[in-house]
Scaffold this motif. Sequence first.
Motif, PDB file in Angstrom:
ATOM      1  N   GLU A   1      47.172 -16.897  16.158  1.00  0.00           N
ATOM      2  CA  GLU A   1      47.335 -18.286  16.601  1.00  0.00           C
ATOM      3  C   GLU A   1      47.389 -18.397  18.124  1.00  0.00           C
ATOM      4  O   GLU A   1      47.608 -19.472  18.653  1.00  0.00           O
ATOM      5  N   THR A   2      47.196 -17.266  18.838  1.00  0.00           N
ATOM      6  CA  THR A   2      47.360 -17.294  20.292  1.00  0.00           C
ATOM      7  C   THR A   2      46.006 -17.318  20.995  1.00  0.00           C
ATOM      8  O   THR A   2      45.258 -18.282  20.881  1.00  0.00           O
ATOM      9  N   ASP A   3      45.666 -16.214  21.697  1.00  0.00           N
ATOM     10  CA  ASP A   3      44.475 -16.274  22.538  1.00  0.00           C
ATOM     11  C   ASP A   3      43.277 -15.501  22.005  1.00  0.00           C
ATOM     12  O   ASP A   3      42.215 -15.506  22.614  1.00  0.00           O
ATOM     13  N   GLY A   4      43.432 -14.811  20.869  1.00  0.00           N
ATOM     14  CA  GLY A   4      42.308 -14.099  20.285  1.00  0.00           C
ATOM     15  C   GLY A   4      41.901 -12.844  21.009  1.00  0.00           C
ATOM     16  O   GLY A   4      40.792 -12.333  20.814  1.00  0.00           O
ATOM     17  N   ARG A   5      42.782 -12.299  21.845  1.00  0.00           N
ATOM     18  CA  ARG A   5      42.469 -11.090  22.582  1.00  0.00           C
ATOM     19  C   ARG A   5      43.365  -9.941  22.131  1.00  0.00           C
ATOM     20  O   ARG A   5      44.580 -10.092  22.019  1.00  0.00           O
ATOM     21  N   ARG A   6      42.752  -8.799  21.879  1.00  0.00           N
ATOM     22  CA  ARG A   6      43.489  -7.585  21.553  1.00  0.00           C
ATOM     23  C   ARG A   6      42.961  -6.480  22.447  1.00  0.00           C
ATOM     24  O   ARG A   6      41.756  -6.331  22.633  1.00  0.00           O
ATOM     25  N   ALA A   7      43.871  -5.689  23.025  1.00  0.00           N
ATOM     26  CA  ALA A   7      43.459  -4.632  23.939  1.00  0.00           C
ATOM     27  C   ALA A   7      44.329  -3.400  23.718  1.00  0.00           C
ATOM     28  O   ALA A   7      45.234  -3.397  22.874  1.00  0.00           O
ATOM     29  N   GLY A   8      44.040  -2.351  24.467  1.00  0.00           N
ATOM     30  CA  GLY A   8      44.865  -1.152  24.429  1.00  0.00           C
ATOM     31  C   GLY A   8      44.822  -0.445  23.093  1.00  0.00           C
ATOM     32  O   GLY A   8      43.796  -0.428  22.403  1.00  0.00           O
ATOM     33  N   ALA A   9      45.964   0.130  22.725  1.00  0.00           N
ATOM     34  CA  ALA A   9      46.046   0.943  21.510  1.00  0.00           C
ATOM     35  C   ALA A   9      45.737   0.130  20.257  1.00  0.00           C
ATOM     36  O   ALA A   9      45.131   0.630  19.308  1.00  0.00           O
ATOM     37  N   GLN A  10      46.140  -1.126  20.243  1.00  0.00           N
ATOM     38  CA  GLN A  10      45.902  -1.980  19.081  1.00  0.00           C
ATOM     39  C   GLN A  10      44.405  -2.176  18.846  1.00  0.00           C
ATOM     40  O   GLN A  10      43.910  -2.040  17.720  1.00  0.00           O
ATOM     41  N   ALA A  11      43.670  -2.485  19.902  1.00  0.00           N
ATOM     42  CA  ALA A  11      42.224  -2.662  19.776  1.00  0.00           C
ATOM     43  C   ALA A  11      41.538  -1.345  19.441  1.00  0.00           C
ATOM     44  O   ALA A  11      40.624  -1.304  18.620  1.00  0.00           O
ATOM     45  N   ALA A  12      41.988  -0.262  20.068  1.00  0.00           N
ATOM     46  CA  ALA A  12      41.378   1.048  19.816  1.00  0.00           C
ATOM     47  C   ALA A  12      41.544   1.471  18.364  1.00  0.00           C
ATOM     48  O   ALA A  12      40.622   2.036  17.755  1.00  0.00           O
ATOM     49  N   ALA A  13      42.710   1.192  17.788  1.00  0.00           N
ATOM     50  CA  ALA A  13      42.948   1.551  16.391  1.00  0.00           C
ATOM     51  C   ALA A  13      42.029   0.772  15.463  1.00  0.00           C
ATOM     52  O   ALA A  13      41.482   1.326  14.504  1.00  0.00           O
ATOM     53  N   MET A  14      41.827  -0.518  15.737  1.00  0.00           N
ATOM     54  CA  MET A  14      40.941  -1.330  14.908  1.00  0.00           C
ATOM     55  C   MET A  14      39.502  -0.843  15.023  1.00  0.00           C
ATOM     56  O   MET A  14      38.784  -0.724  14.021  1.00  0.00           O
ATOM     57  N   LYS A  15      39.057  -0.533  16.235  1.00  0.00           N
ATOM     58  CA  LYS A  15      37.680  -0.075  16.420  1.00  0.00           C
ATOM     59  C   LYS A  15      37.450   1.279  15.755  1.00  0.00           C
ATOM     60  O   LYS A  15      36.395   1.531  15.173  1.00  0.00           O
ATOM     61  N   SER A  16      38.445   2.155  15.854  1.00  0.00           N
ATOM     62  CA  SER A  16      38.328   3.460  15.203  1.00  0.00           C
ATOM     63  C   SER A  16      38.211   3.308  13.693  1.00  0.00           C
ATOM     64  O   SER A  16      37.366   3.948  13.047  1.00  0.00           O
ATOM     65  N   ALA A  17      39.059   2.447  13.116  1.00  0.00           N
ATOM     66  CA  ALA A  17      39.012   2.217  11.672  1.00  0.00           C
ATOM     67  C   ALA A  17      37.698   1.566  11.268  1.00  0.00           C
ATOM     68  O   ALA A  17      37.083   1.944  10.263  1.00  0.00           O
ATOM     69  N   SER A  18      37.234   0.598  12.060  1.00  0.00           N
ATOM     70  CA  SER A  18      35.979  -0.085  11.758  1.00  0.00           C
ATOM     71  C   SER A  18      34.808   0.891  11.793  1.00  0.00           C
ATOM     72  O   SER A  18      33.948   0.897  10.905  1.00  0.00           O
ATOM     73  N   SER A  19      34.781   1.750  12.801  1.00  0.00           N
ATOM     74  CA  SER A  19      33.721   2.746  12.903  1.00  0.00           C
ATOM     75  C   SER A  19      33.728   3.677  11.698  1.00  0.00           C
ATOM     76  O   SER A  19      32.675   3.995  11.134  1.00  0.00           O
ATOM     77  N   SER A  20      34.915   4.092  11.279  1.00  0.00           N
ATOM     78  CA  SER A  20      35.026   4.994  10.128  1.00  0.00           C
ATOM     79  C   SER A  20      34.565   4.317   8.837  1.00  0.00           C
ATOM     80  O   SER A  20      33.875   4.927   8.010  1.00  0.00           O
ATOM     81  N   ILE A  21      34.948   3.052   8.662  1.00  0.00           N
ATOM     82  CA  ILE A  21      34.548   2.315   7.465  1.00  0.00           C
ATOM     83  C   ILE A  21      33.030   2.221   7.375  1.00  0.00           C
ATOM     84  O   ILE A  21      32.413   2.472   6.321  1.00  0.00           O
ATOM     85  N   TYR A  22      32.383   1.888   8.500  1.00  0.00           N
ATOM     86  CA  TYR A  22      30.935   1.716   8.467  1.00  0.00           C
ATOM     87  C   TYR A  22      30.197   3.050   8.499  1.00  0.00           C
ATOM     88  O   TYR A  22      29.045   3.124   8.056  1.00  0.00           O
ATOM     89  N   ASP A  23      30.848   4.091   8.986  1.00  0.00           N
ATOM     90  CA  ASP A  23      30.295   5.440   8.812  1.00  0.00           C
ATOM     91  C   ASP A  23      30.198   5.767   7.323  1.00  0.00           C
ATOM     92  O   ASP A  23      29.182   6.284   6.841  1.00  0.00           O
ATOM     93  N   MET A  24      31.270   5.474   6.595  1.00  0.00           N
ATOM     94  CA  MET A  24      31.267   5.738   5.149  1.00  0.00           C
ATOM     95  C   MET A  24      30.219   4.894   4.439  1.00  0.00           C
ATOM     96  O   MET A  24      29.501   5.372   3.557  1.00  0.00           O
TER      97      MET A  24
END
Length: 318
Positions: free
Chosen positions: A21-44
């Motif tokens: 509900e705020t600004d729609g921005r995620r950075a740092g460890a939180q963003a890195a964790a999501m990108k890592s998980a997303s990459s792994s999901i689409y690798d599979m």
Amino acid sequence: MNRPDVMTSFTTGLADINLDETDGRRAGAQAAAMKSASSSIYDMAATLSGRGELWNWGMCDPDLAAEIEARLPGFAEFGTDGFSEQLYYLALRDLPGGLDGCAGQTLLEVGCGAGEGLNFLSRLVPDTRMTGLDLSPRAVARANATLARGDSLRFVQGDAEDLPFEDSSVDLLINIESSHTYPDLDRFLREVARVLRPGGALSHIDVFTRQRLQTMRRITAELPQLTWATDHDVSAAVRAAVRRRMTPGSRFRRTLDRQRMNPLVRTIATHSQILMFGGMFAGYRPPASIRALSRLGVVPWMSGLPMESYRHQVAVRV
């Protein structure tokens, strides 16, 4: 990180991004964790999916299907139900110059997955130089191994929020059912504005929660480099495609039925695939067998984000 941990991280990240509900921005460890998980999901997904299998939720519009058929006779007769192609076709047809205006242009797809959608477009507009970018190294490797054709169709690994392209180097950019996974939507759209040439166009197609649509509209209002020409709600056509796919006997269901599984595993797999490809958006309600399994904790009964609309938006670079 094992598969259950990856899936948990991915679904948690999706909820955080799309219900914000705020600004729609995620950075740092939180963003890195999501990108890592997303990459792994689409690798599979790239490893397990077959050639030409589903690329998105699809849409069912008889007029669009007829237009594609006129350009590519028999396009939906072999290995596809034609619904995913309609979303890709729409992405180019509704650009300011239409499909014919793509000739001789450079086109970038951000979030191309294993490249099947871009490969389809290369048949529609063969004189367009196309590049697909995806976060998943495995998806990109597969696309280059099976679909790439020199400079006319190539694929690169990269981050949608940090595009590896020079300023003003792209004529057309498409982004289909991908940006709802990006931790920082503002950063992505600023990257789009950076790599597009003046007069170039973005065709953006995605599913939205109420919160994510509010975020999108706030960001676009604050980004003067992009002028938004159209914003069409195509939810009805997308729901129609998802419902067709959920119907027993559909190509989607037959593909699942051909896999060698015991009945219980097939029931769970079918339920999971329906959820993944828009079932909740189209009103899916799990059968009694899934409800029973959910009470035993074997599968979730109801899951998925409260997606409210599926939209096609076009912007022009000032």
